[in-house]
Design a protein around this motif. Sequence first.
Motif, PDB file in Angstrom:
ATOM      1  N   GLU A   3       0.844  -1.198   0.000  1.00  0.00           N
ATOM      2  CA  GLU A   3       0.000   0.000   0.000  1.00  0.00           C
ATOM      3  C   GLU A   3       0.880   1.249   0.000  1.00  0.00           C
ATOM      4  OE1 GLU A   3      -2.300  -0.457   3.510  1.00  0.00           O
ATOM      5  OE2 GLU A   3      -3.598  -2.014   2.687  1.00  0.00           O
ATOM      6  N   ILE A   4       1.934   1.222   0.822  1.00  0.00           N
ATOM      7  CA  ILE A   4       2.856   2.356   0.912  1.00  0.00           C
ATOM      8  C   ILE A   4       4.281   1.850   0.719  1.00  0.00           C
ATOM      9  CG2 ILE A   4       3.758   4.227   2.339  1.00  0.00           C
ATOM     10  CD1 ILE A   4       1.153   4.287   3.849  1.00  0.00           C
ATOM     11  N   LEU A   5       5.027   2.536  -0.128  1.00  0.00           N
ATOM     12  CA  LEU A   5       6.444   2.264  -0.337  1.00  0.00           C
ATOM     13  C   LEU A   5       7.235   3.504   0.084  1.00  0.00           C
ATOM     14  CD1 LEU A   5       8.878   0.663  -1.597  1.00  0.00           C
ATOM     15  CD2 LEU A   5       8.301   1.813  -3.763  1.00  0.00           C
ATOM     16  N   ARG A  65       7.159  -1.879 -10.757  1.00  0.00           N
ATOM     17  CA  ARG A  65       6.578  -1.221 -11.923  1.00  0.00           C
ATOM     18  C   ARG A  65       5.253  -1.875 -12.336  1.00  0.00           C
ATOM     19  NH1 ARG A  65      12.337  -0.929 -15.206  1.00  0.00           N
ATOM     20  NH2 ARG A  65      13.214   0.849 -14.058  1.00  0.00           N
ATOM     21  N   GLN A  66       5.187  -3.177 -12.150  1.00  0.00           N
ATOM     22  CA  GLN A  66       3.978  -3.908 -12.556  1.00  0.00           C
ATOM     23  C   GLN A  66       2.922  -3.929 -11.450  1.00  0.00           C
ATOM     24  OE1 GLN A  66       5.539  -7.736 -13.662  1.00  0.00           O
ATOM     25  NE2 GLN A  66       6.641  -6.935 -15.446  1.00  0.00           N
ATOM     26  N   HIS A  67       3.350  -3.863 -10.199  1.00  0.00           N
ATOM     27  CA  HIS A  67       2.432  -3.907  -9.062  1.00  0.00           C
ATOM     28  C   HIS A  67       2.674  -2.655  -8.212  1.00  0.00           C
ATOM     29  CE1 HIS A  67       1.467  -8.058 -10.133  1.00  0.00           C
ATOM     30  NE2 HIS A  67       2.766  -8.221 -10.326  1.00  0.00           N
ATOM     31  N   TRP A 108       6.402   7.236  -1.155  1.00  0.00           N
ATOM     32  CA  TRP A 108       6.996   8.422  -0.542  1.00  0.00           C
ATOM     33  C   TRP A 108       8.516   8.327  -0.671  1.00  0.00           C
ATOM     34  CZ3 TRP A 108       4.037   7.684   4.745  1.00  0.00           C
ATOM     35  CH2 TRP A 108       2.657   7.783   4.503  1.00  0.00           C
ATOM     36  N   HIS A 109       9.099   9.281  -1.382  1.00  0.00           N
ATOM     37  CA  HIS A 109      10.558   9.276  -1.573  1.00  0.00           C
ATOM     38  C   HIS A 109      11.173  10.427  -0.806  1.00  0.00           C
ATOM     39  CE1 HIS A 109      14.394   8.434  -3.447  1.00  0.00           C
ATOM     40  NE2 HIS A 109      14.517   9.714  -3.727  1.00  0.00           N
ATOM     41  N   ASP A 147      12.612   8.722 -10.726  1.00  0.00           N
ATOM     42  CA  ASP A 147      11.443   7.917 -10.364  1.00  0.00           C
ATOM     43  C   ASP A 147      11.522   6.589 -11.119  1.00  0.00           C
ATOM     44  OD1 ASP A 147       9.023   7.021  -9.459  1.00  0.00           O
ATOM     45  OD2 ASP A 147       7.796   8.489 -10.523  1.00  0.00           O
ATOM     46  N   PRO A 148      12.429   5.677 -10.708  1.00  0.00           N
ATOM     47  CA  PRO A 148      12.693   4.468 -11.490  1.00  0.00           C
ATOM     48  C   PRO A 148      11.510   3.527 -11.614  1.00  0.00           C
ATOM     49  CG  PRO A 148      13.752   4.343  -9.334  1.00  0.00           C
ATOM     50  CD  PRO A 148      13.263   5.746  -9.492  1.00  0.00           C
ATOM     51  N   PHE A 149      10.570   3.568 -10.677  1.00  0.00           N
ATOM     52  CA  PHE A 149       9.409   2.690 -10.745  1.00  0.00           C
ATOM     53  C   PHE A 149       8.188   3.400 -11.337  1.00  0.00           C
ATOM     54  CE2 PHE A 149      11.509   1.812  -6.498  1.00  0.00           C
ATOM     55  CZ  PHE A 149      12.445   0.940  -7.038  1.00  0.00           C
ATOM     56  N   GLN A 150       8.331   4.724 -11.570  1.00  0.00           N
ATOM     57  CA  GLN A 150       7.217   5.550 -12.053  1.00  0.00           C
ATOM     58  C   GLN A 150       6.030   5.485 -11.096  1.00  0.00           C
ATOM     59  OE1 GLN A 150       7.527   7.581 -15.024  1.00  0.00           O
ATOM     60  NE2 GLN A 150       9.598   6.993 -14.408  1.00  0.00           N
ATOM     61  N   THR A 151       6.335   5.633  -9.791  1.00  0.00           N
ATOM     62  CA  THR A 151       5.296   5.462  -8.776  1.00  0.00           C
ATOM     63  C   THR A 151       5.289   6.559  -7.708  1.00  0.00           C
ATOM     64  OG1 THR A 151       6.837   4.016  -7.576  1.00  0.00           O
ATOM     65  CG2 THR A 151       5.213   2.943  -8.978  1.00  0.00           C
ATOM     66  N   ILE A 152       6.236   7.488  -7.724  1.00  0.00           N
ATOM     67  CA  ILE A 152       6.332   8.456  -6.635  1.00  0.00           C
ATOM     68  C   ILE A 152       5.072   9.326  -6.567  1.00  0.00           C
ATOM     69  CG2 ILE A 152       7.559  10.511  -5.786  1.00  0.00           C
ATOM     70  CD1 ILE A 152      10.139   9.306  -6.762  1.00  0.00           C
ATOM     71  N   THR A 153       4.486   9.365  -5.374  1.00  0.00           N
ATOM     72  CA  THR A 153       3.312  10.220  -5.149  1.00  0.00           C
ATOM     73  C   THR A 153       3.646  11.417  -4.268  1.00  0.00           C
ATOM     74  OG1 THR A 153       2.675   8.807  -3.285  1.00  0.00           O
ATOM     75  CG2 THR A 153       1.672   8.328  -5.421  1.00  0.00           C
ATOM     76  N   SER A 154       4.705  11.295  -3.442  1.00  0.00           N
ATOM     77  CA  SER A 154       5.124  12.407  -2.574  1.00  0.00           C
ATOM     78  C   SER A 154       6.646  12.422  -2.470  1.00  0.00           C
ATOM     79  CB  SER A 154       4.532  12.268  -1.163  1.00  0.00           C
ATOM     80  OG  SER A 154       3.122  12.315  -1.196  1.00  0.00           O
TER      81      SER A 154
END
Length: 566
Positions: A273-275, A292-294, A300-301, A310-317
Amino acid sequence: MIHQSVFDTSELLFSYGVKEVVLSPGSRNAPLTISFARNGNIKKTSIVDERSAGFIALGIALKSKNPVALCCTSGTALLNYGPACAEAFYQQVPLIIISADRPAELIDQRDGQTIRQVGALSNFVKGNFCLPEDRNDPDFSEDYLNGLKTALELATTYPKGPVHINIPFREPFYPEIDQPLEFGDFKKIEPIEMGNEIDFDPFIEHWHNSTKKIILRGQDDYDKEYDQLLDQQDDAVIIADVISNVQIKKALRKQDLFLSAVNDSVLPMLKPEILITSGMSIISKNLKLFLRQHKPKEHWHFEICDNVADPFQTITSHFKADVKDFFKALSPDLKPIRDQFQEQIAQNYQQSWESLERVTSEVLNGELQKADFSEFTVIDPILQAIPANSNLHLSNSMPVRYVNFFQSFKSGIEVFANRGTSGIDGSNSTAVGCALANGQITTLISGDLSFFYDRNAFFHQENLANLRIIVINNGGGGIFRILPDSSALPELETYFETKHNHSAIHVANEYDFEYHAVHNMDDLLSSLSSFYESAHNAKLIEIFTTPATNHWVFKKVKAAIRTSLS
């Protein structure tokens, strides 16, 4: 004669924390060389090959945590700093690159050792600076010193990184016979600590209410305080590549093996849920693919800079803060009381990851007991032999990947690798720089191509008694036999593996290194038994393996893990 401000160059650099310089000989940079040579506050290392010099400076900076200066003559000498400069840029290491140059009117006029130096490294530095040329200008001293200060401030502020300072010189380069040369007085510049004004409270509440959480650290320095804070996080999955320098026991380390082996139906259940991430690059390709797939619902970085990768293309904050500040704010008093269902979800999530780690470790250990001698089976005994509280350098291609699978070494070992650009070109030199930075034992584990590529790392007069080198020689680029897209190509051996019959014994003989040849496990254990005893110079173990056996053993281990996890 040498202008006073030019002579003061080294003292000004010292005021900004530069304590070491790597010099490469030349005539055009003579005024700078004299400035450094006569400055007792700065340690000097003379390296002929500028490409090696760049990586040696990088190794010194990585270990010392201080900015390090490089100084070369004009012409193509500067271009040889390129690979190390790029690595420093992507690892955020403050290299102060100083190049001497010819007068502007000689550029593009077919004058010897004259090229377009201004901006030559522009893609891989935080800033380019060309200092004034006219020593007779009344504003010269002010402009020259201010230019240096601006470059140094840029290099040493977050995110840190290399800068290029180009300095044109006209003849004569050397001081007059009776010229008095004394350094000016420069006040030491004290760094300003960055304050933390971020309100973490909403994120803390969300963190505590979540049941599926992963903490992932990329490449970074060893940080005892970070480890202590991380060890207190008992309701999150902690994943650590070897270059993260995370040393707590509960961190998961086999993710690159088990994420490629589990059934596809299992992977969605591992989705967080949170990384939370910090640090720089990640070795594990399978971890990258998984994230990247999941994709996590929130990523949060933490990094003190304006723009982040953003290597996973997932950063939200993106938090411009040290991740330790967040962990310090996680008060147990704020932790909510979960209902039984939520608590069970959290426990199941952690146990899923931990069981995959446990089974993979058991299978790996079992397979190693019966596997043929290969580059895969030598890693664990090597790692266990490395002394505690020492330095470990890993060359790129297979060594850094193999060590990432095992990570079975003693406490206090700090791991380094050129993973900013992941090239093979400067591994020896970076390890040499680290060995020169202090008296600790420094171990380099390298593949054969990487080792031979950077032989000039040893072409100098510095003592390397604390350096230990282990070369795994499979006669070429073994990684191409493992990569699925290249392993079946008819051009594999000639154009990808680059097969050869060279041995490191000739390098050892040239530089008077103690040498051991290893062809089996008994040879290896015998060589390692005295490898870390004191010596007058470096020691080198060369392990000979065959590509076909290496490929078969690695393939068999992965198949066994896949069978056990299915």
